[in-house]
Design a protein around this motif. Structure first.
Motif, PDB file in Angstrom:
ATOM      1  N   PHE A  51      -0.837  10.665   6.966  1.00  0.00           N
ATOM      2  CA  PHE A  51      -0.540   9.230   6.864  1.00  0.00           C
ATOM      3  C   PHE A  51       0.699   9.007   5.993  1.00  0.00           C
ATOM      4  O   PHE A  51       1.618   8.279   6.369  1.00  0.00           O
ATOM      5  CB  PHE A  51      -1.772   8.510   6.281  1.00  0.00           C
ATOM      6  CG  PHE A  51      -1.531   7.083   5.883  1.00  0.00           C
ATOM      7  CD1 PHE A  51      -1.493   6.073   6.835  1.00  0.00           C
ATOM      8  CD2 PHE A  51      -1.362   6.742   4.546  1.00  0.00           C
ATOM      9  CE1 PHE A  51      -1.283   4.744   6.464  1.00  0.00           C
ATOM     10  CE2 PHE A  51      -1.142   5.427   4.172  1.00  0.00           C
ATOM     11  CZ  PHE A  51      -1.099   4.423   5.134  1.00  0.00           C
ATOM     12  N   LEU A  52       0.734   9.664   4.841  1.00  0.00           N
ATOM     13  CA  LEU A  52       1.856   9.506   3.917  1.00  0.00           C
ATOM     14  C   LEU A  52       3.151  10.074   4.505  1.00  0.00           C
ATOM     15  O   LEU A  52       4.220   9.477   4.358  1.00  0.00           O
ATOM     16  CB  LEU A  52       1.541  10.161   2.568  1.00  0.00           C
ATOM     17  CG  LEU A  52       0.444   9.479   1.754  1.00  0.00           C
ATOM     18  CD1 LEU A  52       0.073  10.321   0.539  1.00  0.00           C
ATOM     19  CD2 LEU A  52       0.841   8.079   1.327  1.00  0.00           C
ATOM     20  N   GLU A  73       7.977   6.942  -6.050  1.00  0.00           N
ATOM     21  CA  GLU A  73       7.378   7.385  -4.791  1.00  0.00           C
ATOM     22  C   GLU A  73       6.127   8.229  -5.056  1.00  0.00           C
ATOM     23  O   GLU A  73       5.115   8.086  -4.369  1.00  0.00           O
ATOM     24  CB  GLU A  73       8.388   8.175  -3.945  1.00  0.00           C
ATOM     25  CG  GLU A  73       7.827   8.528  -2.570  1.00  0.00           C
ATOM     26  CD  GLU A  73       8.807   9.234  -1.664  1.00  0.00           C
ATOM     27  OE1 GLU A  73       9.522   8.541  -0.916  1.00  0.00           O
ATOM     28  OE2 GLU A  73       8.846  10.480  -1.689  1.00  0.00           O
ATOM     29  N   LYS A 109       3.933  10.237   7.638  1.00  0.00           N
ATOM     30  CA  LYS A 109       4.390   9.287   8.664  1.00  0.00           C
ATOM     31  C   LYS A 109       5.095   8.091   8.038  1.00  0.00           C
ATOM     32  O   LYS A 109       5.978   7.508   8.644  1.00  0.00           O
ATOM     33  CB  LYS A 109       3.207   8.792   9.508  1.00  0.00           C
ATOM     34  CG  LYS A 109       2.801   9.735  10.596  1.00  0.00           C
ATOM     35  CD  LYS A 109       1.725   9.109  11.474  1.00  0.00           C
ATOM     36  CE  LYS A 109       1.042  10.178  12.291  1.00  0.00           C
ATOM     37  NZ  LYS A 109      -0.383   9.952  12.423  1.00  0.00           N
ATOM     38  N   LYS A 110       4.664   7.717   6.835  1.00  0.00           N
ATOM     39  CA  LYS A 110       5.276   6.588   6.140  1.00  0.00           C
ATOM     40  C   LYS A 110       6.579   6.987   5.432  1.00  0.00           C
ATOM     41  O   LYS A 110       7.210   6.153   4.787  1.00  0.00           O
ATOM     42  CB  LYS A 110       4.295   5.967   5.139  1.00  0.00           C
ATOM     43  CG  LYS A 110       3.159   5.224   5.835  1.00  0.00           C
ATOM     44  CD  LYS A 110       2.162   4.619   4.881  1.00  0.00           C
ATOM     45  CE  LYS A 110       2.520   3.341   4.230  1.00  0.00           C
ATOM     46  NZ  LYS A 110       3.018   2.240   4.989  1.00  0.00           N
ATOM     47  N   SER A 118       3.386   5.863  -6.048  1.00  0.00           N
ATOM     48  CA  SER A 118       2.940   5.132  -4.851  1.00  0.00           C
ATOM     49  C   SER A 118       2.030   6.011  -4.011  1.00  0.00           C
ATOM     50  O   SER A 118       0.985   5.552  -3.524  1.00  0.00           O
ATOM     51  CB  SER A 118       4.131   4.703  -3.988  1.00  0.00           C
ATOM     52  OG  SER A 118       4.895   3.738  -4.658  1.00  0.00           O
ATOM     53  N   LEU A 147      -1.917   5.372  -3.082  1.00  0.00           N
ATOM     54  CA  LEU A 147      -2.431   5.366  -1.706  1.00  0.00           C
ATOM     55  C   LEU A 147      -3.492   6.451  -1.500  1.00  0.00           C
ATOM     56  O   LEU A 147      -4.476   6.227  -0.793  1.00  0.00           O
ATOM     57  CB  LEU A 147      -1.281   5.516  -0.706  1.00  0.00           C
ATOM     58  CG  LEU A 147      -0.383   4.278  -0.597  1.00  0.00           C
ATOM     59  CD1 LEU A 147       0.878   4.586   0.207  1.00  0.00           C
ATOM     60  CD2 LEU A 147      -1.124   3.109   0.016  1.00  0.00           C
ATOM     61  N   TYR A 178       6.997   9.529   3.095  1.00  0.00           N
ATOM     62  CA  TYR A 178       6.902  10.160   1.782  1.00  0.00           C
ATOM     63  C   TYR A 178       7.342  11.612   1.876  1.00  0.00           C
ATOM     64  O   TYR A 178       7.077  12.287   2.870  1.00  0.00           O
ATOM     65  CB  TYR A 178       5.464  10.090   1.242  1.00  0.00           C
ATOM     66  CG  TYR A 178       5.078   8.716   0.754  1.00  0.00           C
ATOM     67  CD1 TYR A 178       5.189   8.396  -0.592  1.00  0.00           C
ATOM     68  CD2 TYR A 178       4.623   7.747   1.627  1.00  0.00           C
ATOM     69  CE1 TYR A 178       4.851   7.122  -1.050  1.00  0.00           C
ATOM     70  CE2 TYR A 178       4.285   6.473   1.188  1.00  0.00           C
ATOM     71  CZ  TYR A 178       4.398   6.163  -0.158  1.00  0.00           C
ATOM     72  OH  TYR A 178       4.068   4.919  -0.592  1.00  0.00           O
ATOM     73  N   LEU A 213       5.553   1.962  -1.643  1.00  0.00           N
ATOM     74  CA  LEU A 213       6.429   2.310  -0.525  1.00  0.00           C
ATOM     75  C   LEU A 213       7.060   3.673  -0.772  1.00  0.00           C
ATOM     76  O   LEU A 213       7.238   4.088  -1.911  1.00  0.00           O
ATOM     77  CB  LEU A 213       7.556   1.280  -0.385  1.00  0.00           C
ATOM     78  CG  LEU A 213       7.177  -0.161  -0.094  1.00  0.00           C
ATOM     79  CD1 LEU A 213       8.398  -1.066  -0.221  1.00  0.00           C
ATOM     80  CD2 LEU A 213       6.590  -0.284   1.306  1.00  0.00           C
ATOM     81  N   SER A 214       7.430   4.325   0.319  1.00  0.00           N
ATOM     82  CA  SER A 214       8.223   5.551   0.184  1.00  0.00           C
ATOM     83  C   SER A 214       9.693   5.129   0.065  1.00  0.00           C
ATOM     84  O   SER A 214      10.051   3.998   0.403  1.00  0.00           O
ATOM     85  CB  SER A 214       8.033   6.442   1.411  1.00  0.00           C
ATOM     86  OG  SER A 214       8.593   5.835   2.563  1.00  0.00           O
ATOM     87  N   GLU A 216      10.895   4.019   3.383  1.00  0.00           N
ATOM     88  CA  GLU A 216      10.504   2.646   3.744  1.00  0.00           C
ATOM     89  C   GLU A 216      11.395   1.615   3.057  1.00  0.00           C
ATOM     90  O   GLU A 216      11.768   0.611   3.658  1.00  0.00           O
ATOM     91  CB  GLU A 216       9.040   2.389   3.353  1.00  0.00           C
ATOM     92  CG  GLU A 216       8.036   3.050   4.266  1.00  0.00           C
ATOM     93  CD  GLU A 216       6.612   2.871   3.771  1.00  0.00           C
ATOM     94  OE1 GLU A 216       5.807   2.304   4.519  1.00  0.00           O
ATOM     95  OE2 GLU A 216       6.311   3.304   2.639  1.00  0.00           O
TER      96      GLU A 216
END
Length: 146
Positions: free
Chosen positions: A130-131, A107, A133-134, A110, A114, A136, A73-74, A77
């Motif tokens: 992608f990262l 982080e 947006k999550k 993680s 990913l 990071y 997870l970031s 998150e």
């Protein structure tokens, strides 16, 4: 007003709920707010906090520790998941601030996990988006790519 029997009966119900799985003060309020009279619920919550059955700071610490062991997870998150449990934002932010180095390292790891997972099916730029947006941080993504 309420009787001691009512207090004990409702306290036992709430304790069963808490002991099954650690809960936040807000989770207890959400679950029992409609079925237990407000004054009684306040007194029970106060009692359980004093007896250390409800401890939101400890809940934050244990939950983040479990996330770090089990999930990628970031930090953002993690904050979101904790906030969704009704925890106070300043308590979450204080914990994150006090454990900044450890969480930044987590982080980055993680993100690296990913990147490795996604690299077979996605282009590097897609993975980076992608990262981001999550939640990071770009500097942790860049470190993870090294």
């Amino acid at each position: 007003m309420y009787t001691m029997e009512e207090f004990d009966r409702e306290k036992t119900r709430i304790l069963k709920y808490i002991l099954y799985k650690k809960r936040t003060e807000q989770e207890v309020r959400n679950k029992f707010g409609r079925t237990i009279e407000e004054n009684l619920l306040e007194d029970i919550i106060q009692y359980l906090k004093e007896a250390k059955y409800i401890n939101d700071k400890e809940y934050i610490e244990k939950t983040i520790h479990n996330f770090m062991l089990l999930k990628n997870l970031s930090i953002r998150e993690i904050q979101y998941k904790l906030a969704s449990k009704g925890l106070k934002r300043n308590e979450i932010e204080n914990y994150i601030y006090e454990n900044r180095e450890k969480l930044e390292e987590y982080e980055t790891k993680s993100a690296a996990n990913l990147i490795n997972k996604k690299s077979a099916t996605m282009e590097p730029e897609e993975i980076k988006q992608f990262l981001l947006k999550k939640g990071y941080k770009i500097e942790n993504i860049n470190k993870a790519e090294e």
